[in-house]
Design a protein around this motif. Sequence first.
Motif, PDB file in Angstrom:
ATOM      1  N   PHE A 184      20.417   2.039  29.880  1.00  0.00           N
ATOM      2  CA  PHE A 184      21.240   2.078  31.091  1.00  0.00           C
ATOM      3  C   PHE A 184      21.700   0.676  31.467  1.00  0.00           C
ATOM      4  N   GLY A 185      20.812  -0.298  31.368  1.00  0.00           N
ATOM      5  CA  GLY A 185      21.179  -1.667  31.712  1.00  0.00           C
ATOM      6  C   GLY A 185      22.223  -2.250  30.778  1.00  0.00           C
ATOM      7  N   GLN A 186      22.133  -1.908  29.499  1.00  0.00           N
ATOM      8  CA  GLN A 186      23.063  -2.457  28.510  1.00  0.00           C
ATOM      9  C   GLN A 186      24.410  -1.740  28.516  1.00  0.00           C
ATOM     10  N   TRP A 187      24.392  -0.395  28.658  1.00  0.00           N
ATOM     11  CA  TRP A 187      25.627   0.371  28.500  1.00  0.00           C
ATOM     12  C   TRP A 187      25.940   1.296  29.666  1.00  0.00           C
ATOM     13  N   GLY A 188      24.957   2.009  30.174  1.00  0.00           N
ATOM     14  CA  GLY A 188      25.202   3.077  31.143  1.00  0.00           C
ATOM     15  C   GLY A 188      25.812   2.643  32.446  1.00  0.00           C
ATOM     16  N   CYS A 189      25.369   1.505  32.951  1.00  0.00           N
ATOM     17  CA  CYS A 189      25.884   1.071  34.250  1.00  0.00           C
ATOM     18  C   CYS A 189      27.344   0.648  34.162  1.00  0.00           C
ATOM     19  N   GLN A 190      27.865   0.407  32.958  1.00  0.00           N
ATOM     20  CA  GLN A 190      29.263   0.022  32.779  1.00  0.00           C
ATOM     21  C   GLN A 190      30.170   1.215  32.499  1.00  0.00           C
ATOM     22  N   SER A 191      29.586   2.387  32.302  1.00  0.00           N
ATOM     23  CA  SER A 191      30.398   3.552  31.926  1.00  0.00           C
ATOM     24  C   SER A 191      30.224   4.716  32.889  1.00  0.00           C
ATOM     25  N   ASN A 192      29.919   4.399  34.138  1.00  0.00           N
ATOM     26  CA  ASN A 192      29.766   5.427  35.175  1.00  0.00           C
ATOM     27  C   ASN A 192      28.656   6.421  34.871  1.00  0.00           C
ATOM     28  N   GLY A 193      27.664   5.999  34.083  1.00  0.00           N
ATOM     29  CA  GLY A 193      26.522   6.859  33.832  1.00  0.00           C
ATOM     30  C   GLY A 193      25.498   6.690  34.945  1.00  0.00           C
ATOM     31  N   SER A 194      24.417   7.433  34.842  1.00  0.00           N
ATOM     32  CA  SER A 194      23.324   7.284  35.803  1.00  0.00           C
ATOM     33  C   SER A 194      22.027   7.060  35.030  1.00  0.00           C
ATOM     34  N   TYR A 195      21.094   6.407  35.675  1.00  0.00           N
ATOM     35  CA  TYR A 195      19.796   6.184  35.043  1.00  0.00           C
ATOM     36  C   TYR A 195      19.133   7.527  34.722  1.00  0.00           C
ATOM     37  N   GLU A 196      19.239   8.484  35.635  1.00  0.00           N
ATOM     38  CA  GLU A 196      18.608   9.796  35.437  1.00  0.00           C
ATOM     39  C   GLU A 196      19.182  10.487  34.199  1.00  0.00           C
ATOM     40  N   GLN A 197      20.501  10.412  34.029  1.00  0.00           N
ATOM     41  CA  GLN A 197      21.143  11.017  32.860  1.00  0.00           C
ATOM     42  C   GLN A 197      20.656  10.319  31.581  1.00  0.00           C
ATOM     43  N   THR A 198      20.595   8.999  31.620  1.00  0.00           N
ATOM     44  CA  THR A 198      20.139   8.231  30.466  1.00  0.00           C
ATOM     45  C   THR A 198      18.690   8.581  30.130  1.00  0.00           C
ATOM     46  N   ARG A 199      17.838   8.659  31.142  1.00  0.00           N
ATOM     47  CA  ARG A 199      16.438   9.019  30.918  1.00  0.00           C
ATOM     48  C   ARG A 199      16.336  10.406  30.287  1.00  0.00           C
ATOM     49  N   GLY A 200      17.153  11.346  30.767  1.00  0.00           N
ATOM     50  CA  GLY A 200      17.156  12.696  30.212  1.00  0.00           C
ATOM     51  C   GLY A 200      17.479  12.719  28.727  1.00  0.00           C
ATOM     52  N   GLU A 201      18.387  11.835  28.309  1.00  0.00           N
ATOM     53  CA  GLU A 201      18.727  11.759  26.883  1.00  0.00           C
ATOM     54  C   GLU A 201      17.519  11.321  26.062  1.00  0.00           C
TER      55      GLU A 201
END
Length: 165
Positions: free
Chosen positions: A32-49
């Motif tokens: 999330f820190g490297q990619w997700g926060c720049q692409s309108n993702g969420s930490y919760e979504q990233t964790r789910g992956e």
Amino acid sequence: MTEKAMVAGTPVTIEYLERFPNFISICASWSFGQWGCQSNGSYEQTRGEFEAATKSSMPLTLVAIENALPVGMVTLADRDFDGKSHLSPWLKSLFVHPFHRKKGIARLLIERLEHEASCFGCKSLYLTTEDAQLLYEKSGWRAIDHVQTSYGEAALMKKALLPLN
């Protein structure tokens, strides 16, 4: 399959994230820190992956471990880049903690992921990279196109995999 290697004099093992659920939040934070926060993702979504990662199907995440701590990761996924949805599977989320870079850990993760993809019967792998093309070229990947990602212009790369006998 556990792979052990000496990296800069310290043993590093490559393990399935599924076997170390206590590392899921760390991997999700890195991603999330490297990619997700720049692409309108969420930490919760990233964790789910990362929670969905298994060792027997995609997504599959490998984690590099040194001194009982995670130092890097990489994921094999069906999809990664929406602009090329007909291509599959993908190497994604290659990350090595800054304190552990330049030790060969990324190369170990790439090689092991390629092996896992071959075990699934994959004939080739794809990835996009904005800034690590040379790293992948050293591991036998080649650029086949240039694409626009959320982060800027990137090389679309491919690697043909050798079949396992």
